[in-house]
Design an enzyme around this catalytic site. Structure first.
Site, PDB file in Angstrom:
ATOM      1  N   TYR A  68      -1.457  -0.164  10.222  1.00 55.43           N
ATOM      2  CA  TYR A  68      -1.682  -0.738   8.887  1.00 55.43           C
ATOM      3  C   TYR A  68      -0.432  -0.541   8.020  1.00 55.43           C
ATOM      4  O   TYR A  68       0.032  -1.469   7.353  1.00 55.43           O
ATOM      5  CB  TYR A  68      -2.899  -0.054   8.261  1.00 55.43           C
ATOM      6  CG  TYR A  68      -3.135  -0.364   6.809  1.00 55.43           C
ATOM      7  CD1 TYR A  68      -3.673  -1.581   6.415  1.00 55.43           C
ATOM      8  CD2 TYR A  68      -2.850   0.581   5.814  1.00 55.43           C
ATOM      9  CE1 TYR A  68      -3.901  -1.869   5.071  1.00 55.43           C
ATOM     10  CE2 TYR A  68      -3.076   0.307   4.476  1.00 55.43           C
ATOM     11  CZ  TYR A  68      -3.603  -0.907   4.104  1.00 55.43           C
ATOM     12  OH  TYR A  68      -3.830  -1.195   2.782  1.00 55.43           O
ATOM     13  N   SER A  78       0.840  -1.206   0.000  1.00 50.44           N
ATOM     14  CA  SER A  78       0.000   0.000   0.000  1.00 50.44           C
ATOM     15  C   SER A  78       0.868   1.245   0.000  1.00 50.44           C
ATOM     16  O   SER A  78       1.964   1.256   0.592  1.00 50.44           O
ATOM     17  CB  SER A  78      -0.879   0.017   1.255  1.00 50.44           C
ATOM     18  OG  SER A  78      -1.564   1.251   1.351  1.00 50.44           O
TER      19      SER A  78
HETATM   20  N1  LIG Z   1      -8.706   0.370  -1.297  1.00 45.86           N
HETATM   21  C1  LIG Z   1      -7.578   1.027  -1.153  1.00 45.86           C
HETATM   22  O1  LIG Z   1      -7.550   2.260  -1.180  1.00 45.86           O
HETATM   23  C2  LIG Z   1      -6.278   0.290  -0.986  1.00 45.86           C
HETATM   24  C3  LIG Z   1      -5.078   1.002  -1.116  1.00 45.86           C
HETATM   25  C4  LIG Z   1      -3.865   0.326  -0.967  1.00 45.86           C
HETATM   26  C5  LIG Z   1      -3.843  -1.039  -0.714  1.00 45.86           C
HETATM   27  N2  LIG Z   1      -5.042  -1.712  -0.590  1.00 45.86           N
HETATM   28  C6  LIG Z   1      -4.963  -3.152  -0.340  1.00 45.86           C
HETATM   29  O2  LIG Z   1      -5.630  -3.835  -1.379  1.00 45.86           O
HETATM   30  C7  LIG Z   1      -6.181  -5.067  -0.897  1.00 45.86           C
HETATM   31  C8  LIG Z   1      -7.651  -5.158  -1.209  1.00 45.86           C
HETATM   32  O3  LIG Z   1      -8.304  -4.020  -0.697  1.00 45.86           O
HETATM   33  P1  LIG Z   1      -9.845  -3.689  -0.978  1.00 45.86           P
HETATM   34  O4  LIG Z   1      -9.967  -2.213  -0.990  1.00 45.86           O
HETATM   35  O5  LIG Z   1     -10.366  -4.480  -2.125  1.00 45.86           O
HETATM   36  O6  LIG Z   1     -10.471  -4.192   0.412  1.00 45.86           O
HETATM   37  P2  LIG Z   1     -11.469  -5.382   0.808  1.00 45.86           P
HETATM   38  O7  LIG Z   1     -11.707  -5.227   2.268  1.00 45.86           O
HETATM   39  O8  LIG Z   1     -12.644  -5.385  -0.106  1.00 45.86           O
HETATM   40  O9  LIG Z   1     -10.617  -6.689   0.515  1.00 45.86           O
HETATM   41  C9  LIG Z   1      -9.934  -7.414   1.506  1.00 45.86           C
HETATM   42  C10 LIG Z   1     -10.400  -8.841   1.447  1.00 45.86           C
HETATM   43  O10 LIG Z   1      -9.609  -9.635   2.329  1.00 45.86           O
HETATM   44  C11 LIG Z   1     -10.459 -10.607   2.892  1.00 45.86           C
HETATM   45  N3  LIG Z   1      -9.892 -11.132   4.133  1.00 45.86           N
HETATM   46  C12 LIG Z   1      -9.707 -10.480   5.297  1.00 45.86           C
HETATM   47  N4  LIG Z   1      -9.189 -11.305   6.214  1.00 45.86           N
HETATM   48  C13 LIG Z   1      -9.022 -12.505   5.611  1.00 45.86           C
HETATM   49  C14 LIG Z   1      -8.527 -13.761   6.050  1.00 45.86           C
HETATM   50  N5  LIG Z   1      -8.100 -13.965   7.320  1.00 45.86           N
HETATM   51  N6  LIG Z   1      -8.492 -14.785   5.159  1.00 45.86           N
HETATM   52  C15 LIG Z   1      -8.929 -14.607   3.887  1.00 45.86           C
HETATM   53  N7  LIG Z   1      -9.417 -13.443   3.420  1.00 45.86           N
HETATM   54  C16 LIG Z   1      -9.466 -12.407   4.289  1.00 45.86           C
HETATM   55  C17 LIG Z   1     -11.772  -9.879   3.133  1.00 45.86           C
HETATM   56  O11 LIG Z   1     -12.870 -10.791   3.263  1.00 45.86           O
HETATM   57  C18 LIG Z   1     -11.865  -9.017   1.870  1.00 45.86           C
HETATM   58  O12 LIG Z   1     -12.563  -9.679   0.834  1.00 45.86           O
HETATM   59  C19 LIG Z   1      -5.826  -5.104   0.589  1.00 45.86           C
HETATM   60  O13 LIG Z   1      -4.593  -5.792   0.737  1.00 45.86           O
HETATM   61  C20 LIG Z   1      -5.631  -3.635   0.936  1.00 45.86           C
HETATM   62  O14 LIG Z   1      -4.811  -3.474   2.062  1.00 45.86           O
HETATM   63  C21 LIG Z   1      -6.238  -1.093  -0.720  1.00 45.86           C
END
Ligand SMILES: NC(=O)c1ccc[n+]([C@@H]2O[C@H](COP(=O)([O-])OP(=O)(O)OC[C@H]3O[C@@H](n4cnc5c(N)ncnc54)[C@H](O)[C@@H]3O)[C@@H](O)[C@H]2O)c1
Length: 261
Positions: free
Chosen positions: A164, A154
């Site tokens: 985080y 991230s």
């Molecule tokens: N949205 C943003 O702005 C952003 C920015 C930078 C990085 N990210 C990263 O991108 C990725 C996806 O983010 P997103 O925005 O789609 O969020 P999201 O919350 O929709 O996706 C995260 C997923 O991880 C799953 N999860 C959580 N704990 C788990 C476990 N123990 N076992 C299996 N699955 C599990 C959740 O059910 C969820 O579907 C993450 O790694 C997040 O940190 C997001």
């Protein structure tokens, strides 16, 4: 020219994407659909098994190949079942995308005040979960003579100024370590560092009208927010033959977030 484009195609490859079945418009969903459209068979894995099935059905209905697997990446037995399901369905694994994480659900505790149980819960998912998946999948990659691992980090790790962010910066460390240790086995290990992405989780965490987004709009070089689909090109580069000579890198896909003053 078509030769160059073909370097981005991955027919016959098998990809496991964790965190691909959660909230509706998630980054994991975009990754799973993107890999399927490039020709891969996709294992859509998530704690939310019903959500994983929905994304799997989307891939199947557009003519792709996929299975859905419920997994808790903090539990080695559960991860082993995921790897077995992938091997049973598709004969092996070539690509692992460690995308599952806790993000939107995290309270903004300070490092001094956070209860240790909460710290451990976050590190267990965001760091150890990725290691658990690599431990289960790398043996399958070895059987195929190589593979690609992409860890989702991230922009929030550059610099790390939250729990985080610490978890994601640690995942950068896992990325470079695995890249160093697996390189001779033709396993590329890289990371994608998205900026502020308009997944449902991202919008929940920072709504468009939030002061944080307004502040960033004044300081990010190009554009503060990107859609999940805008990350897929980077993923395909790192998962396809086009990226065969790239390892140990963090690819920032963020409209210039990391360059902010
Ligand atoms: N949205 C943003 O702005 C952003 C920015 C930078 C990085 N990210 C990263 O991108 C990725 C996806 O983010 P997103 O925005 O789609 O969020 P999201 O919350 O929709 O996706 C995260 C997923 O991880 C799953 N999860 C959580 N704990 C788990 C476990 N123990 N076992 C299996 N699955 C599990 C959740 O059910 C969820 O579907 C993450 O790694 C997040 O940190 C997001």
């Amino acid at each position: 020219m078509s030769f160059l484009l073909d370097q981005f195609r991955i027919p016959g490859k098998v990809a496991v994407v964790t965190g691909a079945g959660g909230r509706g418009n998630s980054i994991g969903r975009a990754y799973a659909l993107g890999l399927a459209s490039a020709g891969a068979s996709v294992v859509v894995a998530d704690l939310n098994a019903a959500g994983a099935q929905r994304v799997c059905d989307e891939i199947l209905s557009s003519g792709g190949k996929a299975i859905a697997v419920g997994v808790d990446i903090t539990q080695p037995d559960s991860v082993a079942n995921m790897a077995k399901a992938a091997a049973d369905a598709f004969g092996g694994v070539d690509i692992l995308v460690n995308n599952a994480a806790l993000m939107a659900e995290l309270a903004h505790a300070t490092a001094i005040d956070i209860p240790l149980e909460e710290w451990n819960r976050i590190m267990n998912v965001n760091l150890t979960g990725a290691l658990n998946c690599a431990k289960a999948i790398v043996p399958l990659m070895r059987q195929r003579g190589g593979g690609k691992i992409v860890n989702q980090v991230s922009g929030g790790a550059f610099p790390a100024i939250s729990i985080y962010g610490i978890s994601k910066l640690a995942l950068v460390g896992l990325t470079t370590t695995l890249a160093r240790q697996l390189g001779r086995e033709k396993i590329n290990v890289n990371a994608i560092a998205p900026g502020n992405t308009t997944s449902d989780a991202g919008r929940m965490l920072t709504p468009d009208e939030s002061p944080f987004i307004k502040f960033l709009e004044a300081s990010v070089a190009m554009r503060v927010r990107g859609a999940p689909d805008e990350l897929v090109g980077a993923l395909l580069l790192l998962c396809s033959p086009a990226g065969d000579w790239i390892t140990g890198q963090v690819l920032h896909v963020d409209g210039g977030w990391v360059l902010r003053p």
